[in-house]
Design a protein around this motif. Structure first.
Motif, PDB file in Angstrom:
ATOM      1  N   VAL A 154      47.950  42.197  43.716  1.00 54.10           N
ATOM      2  CA  VAL A 154      46.747  42.129  42.905  1.00 54.10           C
ATOM      3  C   VAL A 154      46.154  40.736  43.073  1.00 54.10           C
ATOM      4  CG1 VAL A 154      45.859  42.273  40.549  1.00 54.10           C
ATOM      5  CG2 VAL A 154      47.746  43.752  41.259  1.00 54.10           C
ATOM      6  N   PRO A 155      44.853  40.655  43.404  1.00 50.76           N
ATOM      7  CA  PRO A 155      44.244  39.330  43.550  1.00 50.76           C
ATOM      8  C   PRO A 155      44.308  38.563  42.238  1.00 50.76           C
ATOM      9  CG  PRO A 155      42.659  41.097  44.055  1.00 50.76           C
ATOM     10  CD  PRO A 155      43.933  41.730  43.636  1.00 50.76           C
ATOM     11  N   LYS A 156      44.530  37.269  42.344  1.00 46.33           N
ATOM     12  CA  LYS A 156      44.662  36.427  41.155  1.00 46.33           C
ATOM     13  C   LYS A 156      43.407  35.588  41.001  1.00 46.33           C
ATOM     14  CE  LYS A 156      49.615  36.354  41.422  1.00 46.33           C
ATOM     15  NZ  LYS A 156      50.806  35.638  41.699  1.00 46.33           N
ATOM     16  N   GLY A 157      43.110  35.262  39.772  1.00 41.36           N
ATOM     17  CA  GLY A 157      41.963  34.407  39.500  1.00 41.36           C
ATOM     18  C   GLY A 157      40.664  35.185  39.424  1.00 41.36           C
ATOM     19  N   LEU A 158      39.590  34.445  39.354  1.00 39.88           N
ATOM     20  CA  LEU A 158      38.271  35.040  39.255  1.00 39.88           C
ATOM     21  C   LEU A 158      37.791  35.510  40.620  1.00 39.88           C
ATOM     22  CD1 LEU A 158      36.602  32.386  36.924  1.00 39.88           C
ATOM     23  CD2 LEU A 158      37.438  34.644  36.290  1.00 39.88           C
TER      24      LEU A 158
END
Length: 169
Positions: A155-159
């Motif tokens: 899952v991509p992290k951050g904005l």
């Protein structure tokens, strides 16, 4: 007169059902503290079994055996909904439906028969471990491994990166 009967009847019914449910010599393990105790006991029993498996050396060629045993214990506890120590056909059916792989009763019976070494019509924890750690490939093992890989998506992290109108197609 009628008002008293209407109010009294639910109270009487409540008291009757309460006494009936608590009159059993064997306490029902439903919800709350007792359910937590039952889960702890199940986890302790499976931990003890895992310790015996580690000591036996039967799966000495399996990498990260203790981590895998912990993972399989958690999976088994989720699938064994009634905490009987076995996964029966209805528990297997619900498990397969939750994973988006509904099966017919005949398919479920075949899956259990493939794994069931005791001929009980259920999957005991020993059978579950033999299936997951052994070299023999079963349909259930393949489905569980596929589901595990499907969940591992990164899952991509951050904005998310900001986009401008020029970025749109």
């Amino acid at each position: 007169c009628c008002f008293v009967v209407v109010v009294s009847f639910p109270f009487f019914l409540f008291v009757f059902l309460f006494l009936l449910s608590h009159n059993n010599s064997e306490m029902s393990l439903q919800g709350g503290k007792q359910f937590g105790q039952l889960k702890q006991q199940q986890e302790q029993d499976l931990d003890d079994h895992n310790a015996k498996v580690l000591q036996s050396g039967n799966y000495k060629d399996v990498e990260d055996l203790s981590d895998k045993l912990e993972e399989y214990k958690k999976q088994f506890m989720v699938f064994d909904e009634d905490h009987s120590g076995d996964i029966d056909m209805m528990e297997l059916k619900r498990m397969m439906e939750k994973m988006g792989q509904p099966k017919t009763h005949l398919e479920l019976k075949k899956m259990i028969a493939e794994v069931d070494s005791r001929n009980t019509g259920t999957i005991h924890y020993d059978d579950f471990l033999n299936m997951m750690l052994g070299s023999k490939s079963s349909v259930l093992k393949l489905i569980l491994m596929f589901e595990g890989k499907k969940k591992e998506k990164e899952v991509p992290k951050g904005l998310p990166p900001k986009k401008s109108l020029a970025d749109l197609p």
